[in-house]
Design an enzyme around this catalytic site. Structure first.
Site, PDB file in Angstrom:
ATOM      1  N   LYS A 102     -66.157-172.878  43.478  1.00 15.41           N
ATOM      2  CA  LYS A 102     -66.239-171.500  44.372  1.00 15.41           C
ATOM      3  C   LYS A 102     -66.420-170.343  43.532  1.00 15.41           C
ATOM      4  O   LYS A 102     -65.697-169.896  43.175  1.00 15.41           O
ATOM      5  CB  LYS A 102     -65.328-171.383  45.327  1.00 15.41           C
ATOM      6  CG  LYS A 102     -65.707-170.811  46.623  1.00 15.41           C
ATOM      7  CD  LYS A 102     -66.047-169.386  46.532  1.00 15.41           C
ATOM      8  CE  LYS A 102     -65.036-168.296  46.262  1.00 15.41           C
ATOM      9  NZ  LYS A 102     -65.439-166.881  46.357  1.00 15.41           N
ATOM     10  N   GLU A 108     -55.991-167.652  34.922  1.00 13.96           N
ATOM     11  CA  GLU A 108     -56.120-166.446  33.693  1.00 13.96           C
ATOM     12  C   GLU A 108     -56.396-165.146  34.560  1.00 13.96           C
ATOM     13  O   GLU A 108     -57.294-165.028  35.486  1.00 13.96           O
ATOM     14  CB  GLU A 108     -57.483-166.862  33.043  1.00 13.96           C
ATOM     15  CG  GLU A 108     -57.430-165.508  32.180  1.00 13.96           C
ATOM     16  CD  GLU A 108     -58.838-165.682  31.013  1.00 13.96           C
ATOM     17  OE1 GLU A 108     -59.075-164.962  30.412  1.00 13.96           O
ATOM     18  OE2 GLU A 108     -59.300-167.002  31.032  1.00 13.96           O
ATOM     19  N   CYS A 127     -61.554-158.706  31.438  1.00 11.76           N
ATOM     20  CA  CYS A 127     -60.044-158.996  31.392  1.00 11.76           C
ATOM     21  C   CYS A 127     -59.454-158.776  30.142  1.00 11.76           C
ATOM     22  O   CYS A 127     -58.187-158.490  30.029  1.00 11.76           O
ATOM     23  CB  CYS A 127     -59.636-160.582  32.078  1.00 11.76           C
ATOM     24  SG  CYS A 127     -60.486-161.721  30.939  1.00 11.76           S
ATOM     25  N   GLU A 169     -54.398-151.927  35.822  1.00 12.16           N
ATOM     26  CA  GLU A 169     -55.739-152.389  35.085  1.00 12.16           C
ATOM     27  C   GLU A 169     -56.901-151.830  35.982  1.00 12.16           C
ATOM     28  O   GLU A 169     -56.963-151.858  37.257  1.00 12.16           O
ATOM     29  CB  GLU A 169     -55.609-154.011  35.339  1.00 12.16           C
ATOM     30  CG  GLU A 169     -56.958-154.702  34.835  1.00 12.16           C
ATOM     31  CD  GLU A 169     -57.326-156.119  34.973  1.00 12.16           C
ATOM     32  OE1 GLU A 169     -57.546-156.593  33.814  1.00 12.16           O
ATOM     33  OE2 GLU A 169     -56.915-156.703  35.853  1.00 12.16           O
TER      34      GLU A 169
END
Length: 499
Positions: free
Chosen positions: A186, A262, A296, A394
């Site tokens: 997906k 992750e 990331c 973040e």
């Protein structure tokens, strides 16, 4: 905008895709139209799949796994298909790169480089498919032999993000396939095109039907349903830590499926006074600006030794001001567009919050108006304190926070002062410092006097709230297997019940 970017790469009409299940293309029931974040024109129409479509895809993956058409192949057979896929990627490199740019907004030069890495992933995984092995125990006595068999875990659900649609896909898919598992993928709704193109390439390479299936749609519906699906044996998710938590809950509430995660990062880059400051500054500028900071493992926290901090920040500002932001099809562009409108707003809000909380803005700090698309200047804040939002959260954009330290112990403490542990970088000419800091900073990937280096031979993954498990390399294949202990008795049995 030059002649190339005025239209040579833009489609006259958005390309309409079908979705892919059981080796065949299926027409959508409803569509999502994606605009280029760089050009504000529609580029793709992607199906919004239903839960019934997802059930059909999972059933196809289950049938393909149970009938042994893939898991039953020798490793050499799987390797051959993976190598042919690598050749297919090489032939269609420019096509894939174009759609990455159109949907994501990253520079074309970067997209092409990423596809070269993707080709390497399939080649490495092909070798790994032939090296998957178990173990044996010949120390259990003369009449008992112990063996460990490593077997594919089964049907894997794979949910990929919008920041590296093809790169992250290819850091997972070939290693999952090397293990013998089957897949339901997906992709992110806004960047689905290249995941669907890979289906075509895999089929041409000879992958059996049902082994690789793609359902498209929103994360809150199709993604959530995939995470909850009781006939999925493992879920691999790459994205935010918040959504990663929802995957944990979905697994717990369904079939306790294995998870590979992750997740987020707030990655430090530590610069000591003895480093080559110009090399380090170039790496810092690259580390926060690559993929517009939507990465990331981007280095979003600069931790620089106080004795050279102001000098280093001055060198860094000069570097960051020279970064070329613009149309991603321009070969001179180094930073492209912000991928989604919501992320563009999020980044600008963090910049405003950093100013409001008293951080010192050294460069950037604003959107760029190019007459089309959404672009943000590379931004550097100094005098950042640990309590500020830009220091702890973040941002996922080209916004860098600078901290100062006096001792290696202080640098290590600042680096570890985060809930994340995905990546870190260190710059020094002192090998003792390098080894000490490397061993004490908690991060899944660590770079010394370099940044974002490495290849698919080595595993990737995070510590703490940056995730579970490892991808790529042999560990990335083993991640999608389970171990079975087998004991074989030789000779006659010593009876428990006397005759």
């Amino acid at each position: 905008m030059n002649d190339v970017t005025k239209g040579a790469f833009l489609p006259e009409n958005p390309r309409e895709f079908d979705f892919f299940i059981d080796g065949a293309w299926h027409a959508g029931h409803d569509w999502f139209e994606r605009n280029s974040p760089s050009h504000d024109v529609p580029v793709t129409r992607i199906p919004r799949c239903t839960r019934d479509d997802l059930d059909t895809a999972v059933a196809a993956a289950r049938r393909a796994f149970e009938d042994g058409s893939w898991a039953g192949l020798p490793g050499a057979g799987r390797a051959g298909i993976l190598l042919r896929t690598a050749e297919g990627l090489r032939r269609r490199r420019d096509e894939i790169a174009r759609w990455e740019v159109l949907e994501n907004g990253k520079p074309l030069t970067q997209a092409r480089g990423e596809i070269d890495h993707c080709i390497a992933c399939f080649e490495v995984a092909a070798g790994a498919a032939r090296l998957v092995r178990g173990d044996s125990f010949n120390n259990l006595g003369d009449s008992l032999l112990g063996m460990l068999l490593r077997e594919p875990i089964g049907v894997v659900g794979l949910i990929t993000p919008w920041n590296f649609p093809f790169l992250i896909l290819c850091e997972r898919v070939p290693f999952i396939l090397a293990s013998g598992c089957t897949l339901v993928v997906k992709p992110a709704e806004v960047t689905s095109a290249t995941t669907l193109i890979l289906a075509d390439i895999l089929a041409e390479a000879g992958l059996p039907r049902g082994v690789y299936n793609v359902v498209t749609g929103a994360g809150r519906t199709i993604g959530q349903a995939l995470a909850e699906h009781p006939d999925v044996d493992m879920l691999s998710f790459t994205g935010s830590t918040g959504v990663g938590r929802s995957c944990v809950h979905a697994s717990a509430d369904s079939n306790l499926k294995k998870l590979g995660l992750e997740l987020g990062g707030k990655n430090p880059i530590i610069v000591f006074a003895d480093a080559n400051l110009h090399d380090a500054a170039d790496a810092v500028a690259f580390g926060i600006s690559f993929n517009t900071g939507q990465c990331c493992v981007s280095s979003s926290r600069l931790i620089v030794e106080r004795s050279v901090a102001r000098e280093f920040e001055s060198i860094l500002v000069d570097k960051m001001k020279k970064i070329r932001v613009g149309d991603p099809f321009d070969p001179e562009t180094q930073i492209g567009a912000i991928t989604t409108e919501s992320q563009n707003t999020t980044i600008l809000n963090y910049i405003a919050q950093g100013k409001a909380e008293g951080a010192k803005l050294l460069c950037g700090g604003a959107a760029l108006d190019l007459g089309h698309g959404q672009f943000i200047q590379p931004t550097l804040f100094s005098d950042v304190t640990p309590s500020m939002a830009i220091a702890r959260e973040e941002i996922f954009g080209p916004v860098l926070s600078s901290f100062h330290f006096d001792t290696p112990e202080e640098a290590i403490a600042i680096a570890n002062d985060t809930v994340y542990g995905l990546a870190a970088s260190l710059w020094t000419r002192d090998i003792d410092k390098a080894l000490t800091v490397t061993r004490r900073v908690r991060a899944g990937r660590f770079w010394v006097n370099t940044i974002m280096a490495g290849g698919p031979e080595t595993p990737i993954g995070g510590f703490k709230q940056s995730g579970w498990g490892r991808e790529s390399g042999m560990l990335g294949v083993e991640e999608y297997t389970q171990v079975k202990s087998v004991h074989i008795e030789t000779g006659g049995r010593t009876h428990w019940i006397a005759s």
